[in-house]
Scaffold this active site. Structure first.
Site, mmCIF file in Angstrom:
data_model
loop_
_atom_site.group_PDB
_atom_site.id
_atom_site.type_symbol
_atom_site.label_atom_id
_atom_site.label_comp_id
_atom_site.label_asym_id
_atom_site.label_seq_id
_atom_site.Cartn_x
_atom_site.Cartn_y
_atom_site.Cartn_z
ATOM 1 N N TRP A 145 20.680 51.688 23.988
ATOM 2 C CA TRP A 145 21.662 51.534 22.905
ATOM 3 C C TRP A 145 22.266 50.140 22.916
ATOM 4 C CZ3 TRP A 145 20.367 54.708 19.503
ATOM 5 C CH2 TRP A 145 19.957 56.001 19.827
ATOM 6 N N ASP A 168 31.087 50.678 22.494
ATOM 7 C CA ASP A 168 30.388 51.828 21.912
ATOM 8 C C ASP A 168 30.707 53.036 22.799
ATOM 9 O OD1 ASP A 168 28.598 53.793 21.172
ATOM 10 O OD2 ASP A 168 26.793 52.565 21.365
ATOM 11 N N LYS A 221 28.535 63.887 19.235
ATOM 12 C CA LYS A 221 28.465 64.314 20.644
ATOM 13 C C LYS A 221 29.797 64.969 21.035
ATOM 14 C CE LYS A 221 25.347 60.542 21.139
ATOM 15 N NZ LYS A 221 24.071 61.242 21.207
HETATM 16 C C1 LIG Z 1 25.717 55.411 23.351
HETATM 17 C C2 LIG Z 1 25.067 55.598 22.016
HETATM 18 N N1 LIG Z 1 25.201 54.629 21.092
HETATM 19 C C3 LIG Z 1 24.652 54.745 19.879
HETATM 20 C C4 LIG Z 1 23.920 55.854 19.526
HETATM 21 C C5 LIG Z 1 23.306 55.947 18.150
HETATM 22 O O1 LIG Z 1 24.083 56.789 17.389
HETATM 23 P P1 LIG Z 1 23.708 57.198 15.879
HETATM 24 O O2 LIG Z 1 22.535 58.090 15.957
HETATM 25 O O3 LIG Z 1 24.964 57.842 15.397
HETATM 26 O O4 LIG Z 1 23.400 55.938 15.120
HETATM 27 C C6 LIG Z 1 23.764 56.898 20.441
HETATM 28 C C7 LIG Z 1 22.996 58.115 20.080
HETATM 29 O O5 LIG Z 1 22.629 58.937 20.904
HETATM 30 C C8 LIG Z 1 24.349 56.753 21.727
HETATM 31 O O6 LIG Z 1 24.216 57.719 22.641
#
Ligand SMILES: Cc1ncc(COP(=O)(O)O)c(C=O)c1O
Length: 353
Positions: free
Chosen positions: A100, A166, A190
């Site tokens: 991520w 994030d 989540k």
């Molecule tokens: C830490 C983290 N950041 C970003 C994301 C991406 O999120 P989204 O699917 O809402 O774009 C996730 C998805 O699992 C994540 O766990």
């Protein structure tokens, strides 16, 4: 049979939240109308949005004069570009703790210079690398909890450089000094609510400094000026997030849930550490209390273990496709009883072999 939902996201929500959410689809606030068929500009929905925004400030103990709360769309992934669009003038520092962070880094490079100040790539991201936040950068970006690898930043450093985080997979799971952060974002699916809403908490004074033109939908100030209803917001996910935050508050708030989350994590990590058939992925000091990653020492037991898991009603514990093994996601709504069931199955496997 009772299901024990360890899915990584979208993931478990409290039963009572799901029941109330279902009721709102049939009839919201005894209005004779479904939440799904009322205007986002109706008083009913404006009240929902306002309550949700103020509950975020309440739970984080942030002050509404300095910080704005938004419920946007596009997922946490849209924040990977929205952050640099709004805040990156020349250079930004990023901490690379996994897939991520990498995606966030890739997007930021479209807007300016990116310095990856530390990375744990060398060891398949099983630890949080040591880092020092440099002073003369537009911002520093980190990922508080690495959903895929099961690592988590336990102590955040104070910094003169604005800190962007994030928090998609651990928002509201533990007490933090939220005022250390200048911008926090999280996909709702989540720990916050259903998929479809993205929470952004931003300190107003970091905005308005870049010289580029920003398209309205990507501009935090546009959304702030319209109280998060610039366009049609994700009505249902915002409402369910509100119900979930109320559930959290009524059950003792973040302090209490952190105690429960820590108990759940300790229970599972203790089993991983004493059971010779299993091995944890993350280094002990950086272990996440939300996503616990582990492997079987010997893959010959995989079939037996997988069938025992499924017979016990456990679902969603396959590891992410990029690292394999197992991952138990233990978000706020997961009861400790489910963790006990998983631990029992792990210890039964040991007895069997
Ligand atoms: C830490 C983290 N950041 C970003 C994301 C991406 O999120 P989204 O699917 O809402 O774009 C996730 C998805 O699992 C994540 O766990």
């Amino acid at each position: 049979m009772k299901k024990h939902n360890f899915c990584a996201g979208p993931s478990i929500l409290p039963k009572e939240v799901i029941i109330q959410a279902a009721e709102s689809v049939l009839d919201i606030n005894e209005s004779g109308l479904s939440l799904l068929e009322i205007s986002h500009r109706s008083k009913t929905f404006i009240d929902i949005m306002e309550e949700a925004r103020s509950l975020v400030l309440d739970l984080t103990k942030l002050n509404g004069e300095d910080y704005s709360v938004l419920f946007l769309q596009g997922g946490a992934s849209s924040q990977f570009s929205m952050v640099p669009y709004n805040i990156l003038s020349t250079k930004a520092a990023y901490l690379d703790t996994g897939a991520w962070s990498n995606k966030a880094i890739k997007e930021a490079k479209l807007f300016g210079d990116v310095n990856v100040i530390a990375s744990s790539k060398d060891s398949n991201y099983n630890y949080i690398p040591d880092y020092k936040i440099p002073d003369d950068y537009d911002y520093f970006h980190c990922t508080s909890n690495n959903t895929i690898y099961g690592t988590q930043i336990h102590k955040f450093k104070a910094s003169k450089t604005p800190v962007i985080c994030d928090m998609s997979s651990d928002i509201f799971s533990r007490e933090l000094e939220f005022s250390k952060f200048d911008l926090i974002y999280a996909g709702a699916q989540k720990n916050l609510g259903p998929a479809g809403a993205t929470l952004v908490i931003v300190k107003n004074n970091i905005l308005g400094k870049v010289s580029r033109e920003i398209p309205s939908m990507m501009d935090y100030n546009v959304h702030i000026n319209k109280c998060s209803i610039y366009n049609t917001p994700p009505v249902f996910p915002v409402y369910v997030s509100l119900l979930n935050m109320k559930w959290l508050k009524n059950n003792g708030g973040i302090k209490t849930i952190e105690e429960i989350n820590t108990k759940k994590a300790n229970l599972l990590y203790s089993e991983i550490d004493i059971n010779p058939l299993f091995k944890g992925h993350a280094k002990e000091v950086d272990r996440s209390i939300m996503n616990v990653t582990f492997n079987l020492v010997n893959d010959d037991f995989k079939e037996t273990f997988n069938s025992m898991i499924s017979n016990a009603g456990i679902i969603g514990i396959n590891g992410h496709r990029s690292i394999g093994g197992y991952r138990a996601s233990m978000y706020n709504a997961l009861p400790i009883e489910s963790v006990k069931v998983l631990v029992e199955v792990m210890s039964e496997l040991e007895n069997k072999i």
